[in-house]
Design a protein around this motif. Structure first.
Motif, PDB file in Angstrom:
ATOM      1  N   ALA A  22     -82.358 -13.615 -31.453  1.00  0.00           N
ATOM      2  CA  ALA A  22     -81.897 -13.951 -30.114  1.00  0.00           C
ATOM      3  C   ALA A  22     -80.643 -14.805 -30.212  1.00  0.00           C
ATOM      4  N   ALA A  23     -79.588 -14.363 -29.548  1.00  0.00           N
ATOM      5  CA  ALA A  23     -78.298 -15.034 -29.635  1.00  0.00           C
ATOM      6  C   ALA A  23     -77.961 -15.727 -28.312  1.00  0.00           C
ATOM      7  N   SER A  24     -77.252 -16.836 -28.417  1.00  0.00           N
ATOM      8  CA  SER A  24     -76.795 -17.545 -27.228  1.00  0.00           C
ATOM      9  C   SER A  24     -75.555 -18.362 -27.572  1.00  0.00           C
ATOM     10  N   GLY A  25     -74.852 -18.762 -26.550  1.00  0.00           N
ATOM     11  CA  GLY A  25     -73.686 -19.622 -26.739  1.00  0.00           C
ATOM     12  C   GLY A  25     -72.379 -18.903 -26.946  1.00  0.00           C
ATOM     13  N   PHE A  26     -72.411 -17.584 -26.859  1.00  0.00           N
ATOM     14  CA  PHE A  26     -71.182 -16.801 -26.974  1.00  0.00           C
ATOM     15  C   PHE A  26     -71.391 -15.469 -26.248  1.00  0.00           C
ATOM     16  N   THR A  27     -70.312 -14.732 -26.066  1.00  0.00           N
ATOM     17  CA  THR A  27     -70.394 -13.443 -25.376  1.00  0.00           C
ATOM     18  C   THR A  27     -70.879 -12.409 -26.381  1.00  0.00           C
ATOM     19  N   PHE A  28     -72.181 -12.234 -26.418  1.00  0.00           N
ATOM     20  CA  PHE A  28     -72.846 -11.435 -27.451  1.00  0.00           C
ATOM     21  C   PHE A  28     -72.243 -10.038 -27.577  1.00  0.00           C
ATOM     22  N   TYR A  94     -81.705 -13.346 -42.538  1.00  0.00           N
ATOM     23  CA  TYR A  94     -80.867 -14.114 -41.627  1.00  0.00           C
ATOM     24  C   TYR A  94     -80.034 -13.172 -40.765  1.00  0.00           C
ATOM     25  N   CYS A  95     -79.850 -13.515 -39.511  1.00  0.00           N
ATOM     26  CA  CYS A  95     -78.829 -12.814 -38.746  1.00  0.00           C
ATOM     27  C   CYS A  95     -77.577 -13.676 -38.717  1.00  0.00           C
ATOM     28  N   SER A  96     -76.468 -13.007 -38.508  1.00  0.00           N
ATOM     29  CA  SER A  96     -75.185 -13.685 -38.647  1.00  0.00           C
ATOM     30  C   SER A  96     -74.140 -13.026 -37.768  1.00  0.00           C
ATOM     31  N   THR A  97     -73.162 -13.818 -37.375  1.00  0.00           N
ATOM     32  CA  THR A  97     -72.009 -13.293 -36.676  1.00  0.00           C
ATOM     33  C   THR A  97     -70.794 -14.167 -36.987  1.00  0.00           C
ATOM     34  N   VAL A  98     -69.632 -13.651 -36.707  1.00  0.00           N
ATOM     35  CA  VAL A  98     -68.390 -14.405 -36.847  1.00  0.00           C
ATOM     36  C   VAL A  98     -67.743 -14.458 -35.481  1.00  0.00           C
ATOM     37  N   VAL A  99     -67.597 -15.666 -34.962  1.00  0.00           N
ATOM     38  CA  VAL A  99     -67.002 -15.880 -33.644  1.00  0.00           C
ATOM     39  C   VAL A  99     -65.758 -16.741 -33.826  1.00  0.00           C
ATOM     40  N   ARG A 100     -64.634 -16.194 -33.431  1.00  0.00           N
ATOM     41  CA  ARG A 100     -63.352 -16.907 -33.548  1.00  0.00           C
ATOM     42  C   ARG A 100     -63.175 -17.473 -34.955  1.00  0.00           C
ATOM     43  N   ALA A 101     -63.365 -16.608 -35.950  1.00  0.00           N
ATOM     44  CA  ALA A 101     -63.123 -16.888 -37.372  1.00  0.00           C
ATOM     45  C   ALA A 101     -64.124 -17.867 -37.977  1.00  0.00           C
ATOM     46  N   THR A 102     -65.178 -18.200 -37.268  1.00  0.00           N
ATOM     47  CA  THR A 102     -66.206 -19.099 -37.806  1.00  0.00           C
ATOM     48  C   THR A 102     -67.508 -18.332 -37.956  1.00  0.00           C
ATOM     49  N   GLY A 103     -68.105 -18.416 -39.135  1.00  0.00           N
ATOM     50  CA  GLY A 103     -69.371 -17.747 -39.379  1.00  0.00           C
ATOM     51  C   GLY A 103     -70.548 -18.581 -38.927  1.00  0.00           C
ATOM     52  N   TYR A 104     -71.533 -17.923 -38.357  1.00  0.00           N
ATOM     53  CA  TYR A 104     -72.744 -18.590 -37.880  1.00  0.00           C
ATOM     54  C   TYR A 104     -73.968 -17.868 -38.440  1.00  0.00           C
ATOM     55  N   TRP A 105     -74.999 -18.659 -38.718  1.00  0.00           N
ATOM     56  CA  TRP A 105     -76.239 -18.147 -39.269  1.00  0.00           C
ATOM     57  C   TRP A 105     -77.419 -18.696 -38.490  1.00  0.00           C
ATOM     58  N   GLY A 106     -78.485 -17.899 -38.455  1.00  0.00           N
ATOM     59  CA  GLY A 106     -79.735 -18.415 -37.949  1.00  0.00           C
ATOM     60  C   GLY A 106     -80.455 -19.201 -39.037  1.00  0.00           C
ATOM     61  N   GLN A 107     -81.673 -19.635 -38.708  1.00  0.00           N
ATOM     62  CA  GLN A 107     -82.441 -20.436 -39.660  1.00  0.00           C
ATOM     63  C   GLN A 107     -83.192 -19.567 -40.667  1.00  0.00           C
ATOM     64  N   GLY A 108     -83.274 -18.285 -40.386  1.00  0.00           N
ATOM     65  CA  GLY A 108     -83.933 -17.356 -41.288  1.00  0.00           C
ATOM     66  C   GLY A 108     -85.403 -17.149 -40.956  1.00  0.00           C
ATOM     67  N   THR A 109     -85.904 -15.988 -41.357  1.00  0.00           N
ATOM     68  CA  THR A 109     -87.318 -15.677 -41.202  1.00  0.00           C
ATOM     69  C   THR A 109     -87.807 -15.037 -42.496  1.00  0.00           C
ATOM     70  N   GLN A 110     -88.941 -15.488 -42.989  1.00  0.00           N
ATOM     71  CA  GLN A 110     -89.463 -15.044 -44.271  1.00  0.00           C
ATOM     72  C   GLN A 110     -90.177 -13.698 -44.113  1.00  0.00           C
ATOM     73  N   VAL A 111     -89.820 -12.773 -44.983  1.00  0.00           N
ATOM     74  CA  VAL A 111     -90.515 -11.493 -45.088  1.00  0.00           C
ATOM     75  C   VAL A 111     -91.097 -11.404 -46.492  1.00  0.00           C
ATOM     76  N   THR A 112     -92.401 -11.202 -46.559  1.00  0.00           N
ATOM     77  CA  THR A 112     -93.080 -11.077 -47.842  1.00  0.00           C
ATOM     78  C   THR A 112     -93.818  -9.749 -47.881  1.00  0.00           C
ATOM     79  N   VAL A 113     -93.494  -8.944 -48.880  1.00  0.00           N
ATOM     80  CA  VAL A 113     -94.127  -7.635 -49.034  1.00  0.00           C
ATOM     81  C   VAL A 113     -95.010  -7.704 -50.280  1.00  0.00           C
ATOM     82  N   SER A 114     -96.295  -7.684 -50.053  1.00  0.00           N
ATOM     83  CA  SER A 114     -97.237  -7.856 -51.164  1.00  0.00           C
ATOM     84  C   SER A 114     -98.594  -7.300 -50.776  1.00  0.00           C
ATOM     85  N   SER A 115     -99.298  -6.792 -51.777  1.00  0.00           N
ATOM     86  CA  SER A 115    -100.660  -6.319 -51.548  1.00  0.00           C
ATOM     87  C   SER A 115    -101.658  -7.435 -51.861  1.00  0.00           C
TER      88      SER A 115
END
Length: 115
Positions: A22-28, A94-115
């Motif tokens: 979910a993105a906010s603070g810019f024109t997505f 992580y999701c990421s975008t570049v807005v006005r030459a500045t890179g932004y990242w989310g906090q990340g979400t863990q994905v674990t694939v295991s039996s």
């Protein structure tokens, strides 16, 4: 700019997960979006990329045919549908975008694939 990922978890090999960002603070709708992943001791890896309108997408070779990136510009959200998951897909995503030459990242979400 704020990016908030969700949808990670533990899944068995061959299973599926859908991540959301979910993105906010810019024109997505005016900016391309990307998903990256990172495992301990390794550099962050680009997984998928989508253009502003969603018409064009690109994928890492390791996920092509299994993962699908999409976006809903009305909801300011980008998704990553992950199918046929493998243990080597285990990472923080992580999701990421570049807005006005500045890179932004989310906090990340863990994905674990295991039996």
């Amino acid at each position: 700019v704020q990016l908030v990922e969700s949808g990670g978890g533990l899944v068995q090999p061959g299973g599926s997960l859908r991540l959301s960002c979910a993105a906010s603070g810019f024109t997505f709708s005016s900016y391309a979006m990307s998903w990256y992943r990172q495992t301990p001791g390794k550099e962050r890896e680009l997984v998928a990329h989508i253009t502003q309108t969603g018409i064009s997408t690109n994928y890492a070779g390791s996920v092509k045919g299994r993962f699908t990136i999409s976006r809903d510009n009305a909801e300011n959200t980008v998704y990553l549908q992950m199918n046929s998951l493998k243990p080597e897909d285990t990472a923080v995503y992580y999701c990421s975008t570049v807005v006005r030459a500045t890179g932004y990242w989310g906090q990340g979400t863990q994905v674990t694939v295991s039996s």
